[in-house]
Design a protein around this motif. Structure first.
Motif, mmCIF file in Angstrom:
data_model
loop_
_atom_site.group_PDB
_atom_site.id
_atom_site.type_symbol
_atom_site.label_atom_id
_atom_site.label_comp_id
_atom_site.label_asym_id
_atom_site.label_seq_id
_atom_site.Cartn_x
_atom_site.Cartn_y
_atom_site.Cartn_z
ATOM 1 N N LEU A 25 0.827 -1.408 -0.219
ATOM 2 C CA LEU A 25 0.140 0.024 0.170
ATOM 3 C C LEU A 25 0.919 1.313 -0.037
ATOM 4 C CD1 LEU A 25 -2.864 -1.106 2.464
ATOM 5 C CD2 LEU A 25 -2.974 -0.797 0.083
ATOM 6 N N ALA A 26 0.504 2.229 -0.720
ATOM 7 C CA ALA A 26 1.453 3.402 -0.933
ATOM 8 C C ALA A 26 0.398 4.687 -1.013
ATOM 9 C CB ALA A 26 2.359 3.357 -2.411
ATOM 10 N N VAL A 27 0.980 5.908 -0.571
ATOM 11 C CA VAL A 27 0.108 7.221 -0.755
ATOM 12 C C VAL A 27 0.916 7.882 -1.746
ATOM 13 C CG1 VAL A 27 1.316 8.436 1.318
ATOM 14 C CG2 VAL A 27 -1.047 8.934 0.310
ATOM 15 N N ASP A 28 0.322 8.688 -2.576
ATOM 16 C CA ASP A 28 0.838 9.611 -3.475
ATOM 17 C C ASP A 28 0.292 10.921 -3.583
ATOM 18 O OD1 ASP A 28 1.337 10.734 -6.182
ATOM 19 O OD2 ASP A 28 2.202 8.871 -6.938
ATOM 20 N N ALA A 29 0.933 12.053 -3.546
ATOM 21 C CA ALA A 29 0.798 13.299 -3.414
ATOM 22 C C ALA A 29 1.351 14.145 -4.350
ATOM 23 C CB ALA A 29 0.927 13.926 -2.153
ATOM 24 N N SER A 30 0.635 15.159 -5.124
ATOM 25 C CA SER A 30 1.212 15.749 -6.332
ATOM 26 C C SER A 30 0.515 17.061 -6.198
ATOM 27 C CB SER A 30 1.301 15.217 -7.471
ATOM 28 O OG SER A 30 0.000 14.977 -7.987
ATOM 29 N N VAL A 31 1.396 18.378 -6.836
ATOM 30 C CA VAL A 31 0.636 19.500 -6.916
ATOM 31 C C VAL A 31 1.291 19.993 -8.411
ATOM 32 C CG1 VAL A 31 2.452 21.119 -6.028
ATOM 33 C CG2 VAL A 31 0.341 21.943 -6.330
ATOM 34 N N THR A 32 0.394 20.566 -9.240
ATOM 35 C CA THR A 32 0.590 21.062 -10.705
ATOM 36 C C THR A 32 0.087 22.460 -10.926
ATOM 37 O OG1 THR A 32 0.481 18.898 -11.418
ATOM 38 C CG2 THR A 32 0.570 20.376 -13.043
ATOM 39 N N MET A 33 0.888 23.199 -11.384
ATOM 40 C CA MET A 33 0.313 24.433 -11.984
ATOM 41 C C MET A 33 0.590 24.654 -13.499
ATOM 42 S SD MET A 33 -0.368 26.158 -9.064
ATOM 43 C CE MET A 33 -0.395 27.854 -9.418
ATOM 44 N N GLU A 34 -0.437 25.359 -13.852
ATOM 45 C CA GLU A 34 -0.585 25.536 -15.432
ATOM 46 C C GLU A 34 -0.815 27.193 -15.550
ATOM 47 O OE1 GLU A 34 -2.904 22.832 -17.740
ATOM 48 O OE2 GLU A 34 -2.963 21.611 -15.857
ATOM 49 N N LEU A 61 -4.409 19.859 -7.277
ATOM 50 C CA LEU A 61 -3.686 18.913 -5.997
ATOM 51 C C LEU A 61 -4.327 17.427 -6.194
ATOM 52 C CD1 LEU A 61 -4.727 21.609 -3.300
ATOM 53 C CD2 LEU A 61 -2.383 21.297 -4.467
ATOM 54 N N GLN A 62 -3.430 16.590 -6.182
ATOM 55 C CA GLN A 62 -3.920 15.224 -6.325
ATOM 56 C C GLN A 62 -3.395 14.417 -5.136
ATOM 57 O OE1 GLN A 62 -4.004 13.202 -10.118
ATOM 58 N NE2 GLN A 62 -2.456 11.665 -9.098
ATOM 59 N N LEU A 63 -4.066 13.567 -4.332
ATOM 60 C CA LEU A 63 -3.754 12.548 -3.386
ATOM 61 C C LEU A 63 -4.462 11.122 -3.841
ATOM 62 C CD1 LEU A 63 -2.521 12.143 -0.652
ATOM 63 C CD2 LEU A 63 -4.882 12.551 0.326
ATOM 64 N N ALA A 64 -3.545 10.412 -3.647
ATOM 65 C CA ALA A 64 -3.995 8.786 -4.269
ATOM 66 C C ALA A 64 -3.310 7.948 -3.156
ATOM 67 C CB ALA A 64 -3.450 8.575 -5.486
ATOM 68 N N THR A 90 -9.098 20.644 -8.653
ATOM 69 C CA THR A 90 -8.730 21.730 -9.640
ATOM 70 C C THR A 90 -9.090 22.959 -9.387
ATOM 71 O OG1 THR A 90 -8.689 19.603 -11.536
ATOM 72 C CG2 THR A 90 -8.559 22.127 -12.373
ATOM 73 N N GLN A 91 -8.363 23.882 -9.087
ATOM 74 C CA GLN A 91 -8.781 25.179 -9.056
ATOM 75 C C GLN A 91 -8.224 26.138 -10.046
ATOM 76 O OE1 GLN A 91 -8.018 26.788 -5.045
ATOM 77 N NE2 GLN A 91 -9.057 28.970 -5.624
ATOM 78 N N ALA A 92 -9.353 27.118 -10.816
ATOM 79 C CA ALA A 92 -9.158 27.783 -12.040
ATOM 80 C C ALA A 92 -9.269 29.183 -11.796
ATOM 81 C CB ALA A 92 -9.988 27.076 -13.285
ATOM 82 N N GLY A 104 -13.289 32.266 -11.413
ATOM 83 C CA GLY A 104 -12.661 31.225 -10.825
ATOM 84 C C GLY A 104 -13.589 30.213 -10.346
ATOM 85 N N GLY A 105 -13.143 29.154 -9.987
ATOM 86 C CA GLY A 105 -14.041 27.997 -9.452
ATOM 87 C C GLY A 105 -12.997 26.930 -9.025
ATOM 88 N N ILE A 106 -13.649 25.878 -8.311
ATOM 89 C CA ILE A 106 -13.118 24.825 -7.918
ATOM 90 C C ILE A 106 -13.967 23.351 -8.171
ATOM 91 C CG2 ILE A 106 -12.327 23.369 -5.650
ATOM 92 C CD1 ILE A 106 -11.679 26.100 -4.139
ATOM 93 N N GLN A 107 -13.266 22.452 -8.485
ATOM 94 C CA GLN A 107 -13.888 21.076 -9.138
ATOM 95 C C GLN A 107 -13.123 20.099 -8.388
ATOM 96 O OE1 GLN A 107 -13.760 20.125 -13.194
ATOM 97 N NE2 GLN A 107 -15.661 18.611 -12.850
ATOM 98 N N ASP A 108 -13.908 19.095 -7.711
ATOM 99 C CA ASP A 108 -13.211 18.141 -7.010
ATOM 100 C C ASP A 108 -13.545 16.773 -7.745
ATOM 101 O OD1 ASP A 108 -11.928 19.128 -4.781
ATOM 102 O OD2 ASP A 108 -13.980 19.526 -3.808
ATOM 103 N N ALA A 109 -12.842 15.608 -8.013
ATOM 104 C CA ALA A 109 -13.289 14.610 -8.506
ATOM 105 C C ALA A 109 -12.432 13.542 -7.876
ATOM 106 C CB ALA A 109 -12.641 14.521 -9.952
#
Length: 150
Positions: A25-34, A61-64, A90-92, A104-109
């Motif tokens: 079992l692993a946890v993965d976290a990342s952040v990306t800017m565009e 922002l992503q957490l898996a 995702t925040q735009a 702007g806005g925020i969407q969670d998936a």
């Protein structure tokens, strides 16, 4: 007319190592800017091009959490199928650079994913991943481990 850019960083940590009776079992976290800049709007209902000066910024922002199992086929041939669930926020922001207006806005998936990791040395591997909920998402890449651990 100006190319945008994307940059990001991530970390992965092992929560529970693989054993004879259980998967890893692993946890993965990342952040990306565009960031993307726009200077005209097209197509228009009329034949005149509209000149604009806007900037679109996206932050993801992503957490898996993932489970995996490594199979050794003898010698150098190994395969590690994995799967899990990831949450992405995702925040735009869209800013009009002429007026200063900002929207702007925020969407969670949340979506499940499946992947395959193919190690070709102790510290490098090729991987591919797919997710099919809320649209299709495919990714592939090269993974490099730092620190010399197996």
């Amino acid at each position: 007319d100006v190319p945008g850019f994307i940059y990001g960083a991530g970390v992965r940590g092992l929560l529970m190592p693989e054993s004879i009776a259980s998967t890893a079992l692993a946890v993965d976290a990342s952040v990306t800017m565009e960031r993307y800049s726009f200077n005209r709007s097209q197509p228009q209902p009329r034949p005149v091009l509209a000149n604009i000066k806007e900037r679109l910024d996206l932050m993801r922002l992503q957490l898996a959490i993932e489970a995996s199992r490594r199979f050794d086929f003898g010698g150098r041939w190994k395969a590690e199928p994995y799967g899990g669930v990831k949450w992405t926020r995702t925040q735009a922001w869209l800013k009009d650079l002429d007026t200063g207006d900002r929207f702007g806005g925020i969407q969670d998936a949340v979506s499940p994913f499946l992947g395959l990791n193919l190690p070709f040395s102790d510290n490098e591997s090729l991987w591919g991943e797919a997710s099919f909920v809320g649209g299709y998402e495919y990714a592939a890449g090269l993974a490099v481990k730092f620190g010399g651990s197996k």
